[in-house]
Design an enzyme around this catalytic site. Structure first.
Site, PDB file in Angstrom:
ATOM      1  N   HIS B 316       0.977  -0.905  -0.278  1.00 27.68           N
ATOM      2  CA  HIS B 316      -0.024  -0.259  -0.031  1.00 27.68           C
ATOM      3  C   HIS B 316       0.561   1.134   0.540  1.00 27.68           C
ATOM      4  CE1 HIS B 316      -2.897  -2.801   1.704  1.00 27.68           C
ATOM      5  NE2 HIS B 316      -4.460  -2.157   0.944  1.00 27.68           N
ATOM      6  N   GLY B 317       1.767   1.023   0.613  1.00 25.30           N
ATOM      7  CA  GLY B 317       3.496   2.261   0.366  1.00 25.30           C
ATOM      8  C   GLY B 317       4.442   2.216   1.036  1.00 25.30           C
TER       9      GLY B 317
END
Lengths: 400, 464
Positions: B316-317
């Site tokens: 997601h990051g």
């Protein structure tokens, strides 16, 4: 036998067949309705006709975007095209009504910064101050006043309807404490300017029509009450003031808060102006719109009564500088630095001044010191609506 | 292009449906493929090029892996190369921006934004890459025949119906439907029902939850316990309704063209435990991970569970809050699975559901706040430490002016209300079916109203 009983009496195999039939009916029905709605809306949207500006929403609408190769590569042209189709969708106003209605049903009472209040009141939210900007403005005003010690400088801030008419806010609504904001401004400038208190005056009259219901501005009646207080503070010679009577210039005003929010778009209210009783008592004046190079003999621009923004009947809206010369029997000259709130109050001041130089820093390119030097100004008044004042940057620019 | 847009609903889709249902059978897949490529190109021609490269590359990989090999482990080597290249492509396109940022921060300015310089990962890249991986791994395993028709493989990867937000469909499950599917008014109707429900979830529920979230966060400095929970709930449910809405739309669109796609969400917030929640969330991805990753790492081991959760977080990051999120759920999953029959995992009944909900919402705080510091501050507010009281004016105001939304959201989290409605409509006859149809139609119009007049919140999962 009732339908249910008949159903229960069938054998399980038969009931399963019925269930399957119902399942089929339902799906066919939805299929037809879906295709129908999609088809109709798509066809309706094919109807040509683009609008560049929406009167109802009071904003510019997106037009067909320009195509560029780079834009196609990174998708920005397509993104703009998406917005373009949304803005130009046929039936947009109707759909907007549907949405506003649905939102109201769900409990929503605020749209576009505007509260839908009681008794058909729309109230603009109180803006939180831009601390840096506000401190700069206060500093500059203080310095300005210091430069002209012999000339009285007045500051008048008009509270918003959400502050004075807070009983009309929707339940549970919470706004910034504008009274506190004004108080702290008053204290910061206590030594340099004379504060004109409008809030308590308006509160005394809050059961009257002192604010428009669909616009952010105060009515001429509200301005009138404030003017009476202003006259006291500025020690104006009330002998000079003619007797006034209200006269409605329109009964179909629907203001900016309506456009911004979509609420009460059908509400029509009057705009009053106060004219002197008896024709002779009317002060003769010439208003020069300096930047546009035009002159008129009246402060009211009736051409603005056609169309949406009828509040602009006062002074034709906001201009950088308007130079008003009157036949008043006096040598007093006023420099009025303002935003749109002042426009409906200026007519009350014309009997007291030989000249009123009206400056709106939102549009004015020059600076105030030049005006002070070139004219024999006898008093200076800063007149702002609270929301504008706490966020305005034009004032600092003009006072540089 | 996205499903919740005027251009899709009232230009692309109707035209495509008409064309698709009028052309002869042999051309139908071609029509779908062209439409899908156009759909994807709408997001940027450049991104379409990346996807086409990926498809061509994997087409060749398929042929290569299935080809005759002299030595036994040659095929494994070939598979390895193909996997690595795919993952590299995914990595570079997804995280290249971050790398650029750290090496050449001056490049990533506002002026260069919008054209790969401000690196936007192409929409759906994870989805089509994972699906390509599914293809080549299945070819390697001999589970499927190699696809000699590049158009067919392209359609599998690019089908617009499942490209933006899944579901992730395994190649083996999809390939039969390529040439063996039939449409019917009933299937179309079923699809329309799914689609309208999904659209409503996104446009009416999720977008308004997004607005409510912004309202709460406007006073983030002084939140009460009520405010903090409203904010967290708004955020978590926005993600849920947006994601499951997109999945419903995908399934619905699939039906309209005769495809039977797997359900991606099964009322996760009705789950009785954290483990069960994630089993009901993004089901197709879970199935994909289980089939293609778990087996590699050693199914069920503590290490593999934690590792996969950590990867999921990082996907997601690359930042600490996502790492914490991943590890948090990793640990909860390990505990949950170890105590499968014990008290922690399956506290029965309402208590279990509430407890799981609290745990899940707590996890979402690490998505909501960009740094761990802010996340912990937010959590403190949620649990009454350093909060502005239990209930404050502003929290009450946000709740009351969103009451309708909150009620509908809560009703929609569990299947109860929906099943009740289904019972009512399944009992009646034609007239009730017609009423049902009209209700769906009105819901569709309401969605159009919110699309045209409301604030639009781009679905954040599109970035992934």
């Amino acid at each position: 036998m009732g339908k249910r009983q008949r159903q229960k009496q069938k054998r399980p195999g038969e009931r399963r067949k019925e269930d399957k039939k119902v399942k089929i009916y339902r799906r066919r029905a939805v299929a037809v309705v879906f295709a129908g709605v999609m088809g109709v809306l798509s066809l309706v949207d094919l109807i040509p006709g683009e609008k560049a500006f929406s009167q109802r929403e009071d904003r510019e609408l997106t037009l067909r975007p320009e195509i560029s190769f780079k834009g196609i590569l990174d998708g920005s042209v397509m993104r703009q095209y998406d917005v373009y189709r949304i803005d130009q969708f046929t039936g947009r106003s109707l759909l907007r009504l549907v949405k506003t209605g649905a939102d109201l049903l769900a409990g929503k009472r605020k749209e576009g910064g505007v509260y839908k209040g009681k008794d058909d009141y729309l109230l603009e939210e109180i803006a939180a101050p831009d601390e840096e900007q506000l401190n700069q403005s206060i500093e500059r005003i203080g310095e300005f006043s210091g430069r002209y010690e012999k000339i009285p400088v007045y500051l008048m801030l008009v509270p918003g309807a959400a502050n004075v008419l807070d009983a009309k806010l929707p339940d549970f609504a919470v706004t910034e404490d504008q009274r506190q904001i004004f108080e702290s401004i008053r204290q910061s400038l206590a030594d340099s300017v004379r504060w004109v208190d409008v809030s308590s005056v308006l509160e005394k009259h809050m059961k009257e029509e002192i604010y428009y219901r669909t616009d952010r501005h105060w009515t001429s009646l509200g301005a009138y009450y404030a003017y009476q207080n202003l006259a006291e503070v500025m020690e104006l010679d009330m002998e000079k003031a003619p007797e006034l009577e209200p006269c409605a210039v329109t009964n179909s005003f629907n203001g900016m808060l309506s456009s911004a929010s979509g609420y009460n778009t059908g509400y029509a209210e009057p705009i009053f102006i106060y004219t002197p009783k008896g024709k002779d008592a009317e002060p003769k004046l010439v208003a020069e719109y300096v930047e546009e190079g035009e002159k008129t003999a009246t402060l009211y621009d009736r051409s603005k009564l056609i169309g949406k923004d009828e509040y602009k009947v006062f002074l034709g809206g906001d201009h950088g500088m308007v130079d008003i010369r009157t036949t008043a029997d006096t040598t007093d000259r006023l420099l009025l630095v303002k935003d749109s709130y002042a426009n409906c109050l200026i007519p009350f001041l014309t009997p007291f001044y030989r000249e009123i130089i009206v400056v709106d820093p939102g549009y004015y390119e020059g600076d105030l010191d030049t005006i002070m030097e070139e004219n024999k100004i006898s008093s200076v008044l800063f007149l702002y609506g609270g929301n504008t004042f706490v966020q305005d940057s034009g004032l600092t620019r003009c006072l540089d | 292009m996205i499903f919740d847009s005027i251009i899709f609903l009232f230009a692309f889709l109707p035209v495509l449906l008409i064309v698709y249902h009028t052309v002869p059978v042999q051309l139908k897949n071609g029509v779908l493929l062209l439409a899908s490529l156009f759909f994807y190109a709408w997001g940027g021609l450049l991104y379409l090029c990346f996807m086409i490269v990926s498809i061509i590359f994997n087409y060749i990989c398929g042929l290569w892996i299935a080809g005759k090999a002299k030595k036994r482990h040659t095929q494994r080597l070939r598979l390895f190369v193909c996997l690595v290249v795919n993952i590299l492509m995914l990595g570079i396109l997804k995280y290249g921006g971050l790398l650029l940022d750290s090496l050449y921060p001056a490049w990533n300015t506002a002026e260069n934004a919008g054209f790969g310089m401000e690196w936007l990962a192409p929409v759906g890249i994870t989805f089509y890459t994972f699906q390509m991986l599914s293809y080549i791994i299945d070819v390697y395993r001999g589970k499927v025949k190699v696809q000699k028709n590049p158009a067919d493989l392209a359609l599998y990867a690019a089908l617009f119906v499942k490209l933006p937000a899944g579901p992730v469909v395994k190649y083996s499950a999809f390939v039969k439907q390529l040439h063996d599917r039939k449409g019917s008014w009933v299937k179309f109707g079923e699809g329309a029902m799914f689609f309208i429900r999904g659209l409503a979830k996104k446009v009416i529920l999720a977008d308004n939850l997004g607005r409510m979230f912004e309202e709460i966060m406007a006073e983030a400095g002084q939140m009460s316990v009520l405010g903090a929970w409203l904010g967290c709930g708004a955020f978590a449910f926005q993600v849920y309704f947006a994601f499951s809405g997109y999945s419903d739309m995908a399934v619905g669109l699939g039906w309209m063209f005769g495809f039977d796609l797997p359900k991606n969400f099964d009322y996760p917030y009705g789950a009785g435990s954290v483990v069960e929640f994630w089993r009901r969330w993004h089901i197709s991805l879970g199935a994909w991970v289980e089939e293609y990753v778990y087996r590699l790492l050693g199914k069920g081991s503590v290490f593999s569970i934690l590792f996969i959760w950590l990867l999921t977080g990082l996907w997601h990051g690359i930042s600490w809050n996502y790492v914490i999120w991943g590890i948090y759920f990793g640990i909860l999953t390990v505990i949950g699975m170890s105590f499968m029959r014990g008290s922690l995992a399956g506290i029965p009944g309402v208590l279990g559901r509430i407890f799981s909900m609290v745990l899940i919402l707590t996890g979402w705080v690490f998505f909501l706040c960009p740094t761990p510091g802010e996340a912990f501050a937010y959590l403190r507010a949620m649990f009454g430490i350093e909060a502005n009281g239990l209930i404050d004016h502003y929290g009450r105001y946000v709740l009351m002016t969103n009451l309708g939304l909150v009620i509908i959201v809560l009703l929609s989290l569990t299947p109860g209300a929906y099943r009740g409605l289904e019972k009512i409509f399944n009992r009646g006859g034609r007239s009730r079916a017609l009423v049902n149809g009209i209700m769906y139609g009105m819901l569709f119009v309401l969605c159009a109203a919110y699309l045209v007049a409301g604030d639009h919140y781009p679905f954040l999962y599109l970035r992934f």
